[in-house]
Design a protein around this motif. Structure first.
Motif, mmCIF file in Angstrom:
data_model
loop_
_atom_site.group_PDB
_atom_site.id
_atom_site.type_symbol
_atom_site.label_atom_id
_atom_site.label_comp_id
_atom_site.label_asym_id
_atom_site.label_seq_id
_atom_site.Cartn_x
_atom_site.Cartn_y
_atom_site.Cartn_z
ATOM 1 N N LEU A 72 0.841 -1.191 0.000
ATOM 2 C CA LEU A 72 0.000 0.000 0.000
ATOM 3 C C LEU A 72 0.879 1.244 0.000
ATOM 4 C CD1 LEU A 72 -2.609 -1.074 2.705
ATOM 5 C CD2 LEU A 72 -2.856 -1.180 0.219
ATOM 6 N N VAL A 73 0.504 2.220 -0.786
ATOM 7 C CA VAL A 73 1.270 3.462 -0.900
ATOM 8 C C VAL A 73 1.037 4.324 0.332
ATOM 9 C CG1 VAL A 73 1.523 5.589 -2.243
ATOM 10 C CG2 VAL A 73 1.234 3.397 -3.408
ATOM 11 N N GLU A 74 2.118 4.694 1.020
ATOM 12 C CA GLU A 74 2.002 5.576 2.186
ATOM 13 C C GLU A 74 1.902 7.041 1.775
ATOM 14 O OE1 GLU A 74 2.964 1.941 3.477
ATOM 15 O OE2 GLU A 74 4.628 3.019 2.570
ATOM 16 N N PHE A 75 2.651 7.417 0.748
ATOM 17 C CA PHE A 75 2.529 8.777 0.247
ATOM 18 C C PHE A 75 2.900 8.820 -1.230
ATOM 19 C CE2 PHE A 75 6.994 8.825 1.390
ATOM 20 C CZ PHE A 75 7.598 9.708 0.516
ATOM 21 N N SER A 76 2.312 9.800 -1.900
ATOM 22 C CA SER A 76 2.602 9.994 -3.314
ATOM 23 C C SER A 76 2.725 11.488 -3.577
ATOM 24 C CB SER A 76 1.501 9.380 -4.188
ATOM 25 O OG SER A 76 0.253 9.985 -3.934
ATOM 26 N N GLU A 77 3.463 11.791 -4.634
ATOM 27 C CA GLU A 77 3.691 13.182 -5.021
ATOM 28 C C GLU A 77 3.340 13.326 -6.493
ATOM 29 O OE1 GLU A 77 7.473 14.661 -2.758
ATOM 30 O OE2 GLU A 77 7.829 12.634 -3.508
ATOM 31 N N HIS A 78 2.720 14.475 -6.862
ATOM 32 C CA HIS A 78 2.249 14.644 -8.228
ATOM 33 C C HIS A 78 2.553 16.048 -8.741
ATOM 34 C CE1 HIS A 78 0.066 10.901 -7.659
ATOM 35 N NE2 HIS A 78 -0.196 11.367 -6.457
ATOM 36 N N ASP A 79 3.101 16.105 -9.962
ATOM 37 C CA ASP A 79 3.301 17.367 -10.678
ATOM 38 C C ASP A 79 2.162 17.448 -11.687
ATOM 39 O OD1 ASP A 79 4.078 19.561 -12.145
ATOM 40 O OD2 ASP A 79 5.827 18.594 -13.035
ATOM 41 N N THR A 80 1.109 18.184 -11.342
ATOM 42 C CA THR A 80 -0.095 18.193 -12.168
ATOM 43 C C THR A 80 -0.063 19.212 -13.296
ATOM 44 O OG1 THR A 80 -1.167 19.687 -10.602
ATOM 45 C CG2 THR A 80 -1.544 17.330 -10.302
#
Length: 152
Positions: A72-80
């Motif tokens: 399971l992913v604990e955190f994610s980062e996104h450049d939208t």
């Protein structure tokens, strides 16, 4: 070592030359630009971080981190917006696989301006914290989904 599967090129990398593959690069259309990179940070055979270039322009758009290796992913980062800076970070604070908190950079200066938090676990923001404004937690009246990237 690289292998071709039609247009797809998969490259396995041993970045520290210890004989263990720690990075796998995927080029899905054979254009020489990595579309997905998987990192086994502690070299135990389990991928802890995945980085994806969703639009094929070169810079990575999303990063997913499973640091405790439970799937399971604990955190994610996104450049939208494609400017190379993180616009949104999502955090799964209770470990159920769905983000409970979103840090959002509204003005694209590289720092979060707004934090949304799901307190009751329904997937929608219950509280908002305006970092540049009131600097206080306030209830959210609208239905704002915390994790637009949730799988389910």
């Amino acid at each position: 070592m690289s292998e071709n599967y039609g247009d797809t090129i998969i490259t396995e990398v041993d970045s520290d030359d210890n004989g263990v593959i720690d990075t796998v690069l995927h080029d899905y259309n054979g254009d020489g630009v990595t579309d997905k990179a998987e990192y086994d940070l502690n070299e135990n055979g389990v991928v802890e971080s995945t980085v994806i270039d969703q639009d094929g322009d070169g810079p990575m758009d999303s990063e997913y981190h499973d640091l405790d290796e439970d799937g399971l992913v604990e955190f994610s980062e996104h450049d939208t917006d494609g400017d190379g800076q993180r616009d949104t970070a999502l955090f799964d604070l209770d470990g159920n696989g769905v983000a409970d908190e979103a840090d959002i950079d509204v003005d694209a200066d590289g720092s979060p301006d707004l934090i949304l938090r799901d307190v009751d676990g329904d997937g929608f923001a219950d509280e908002a914290y305006d970092i540049n404004g009131t600097a206080e937690w306030a209830p959210v009246d609208e239905q704002i989904q915390i994790d637009p990237y949730a799988r389910g």
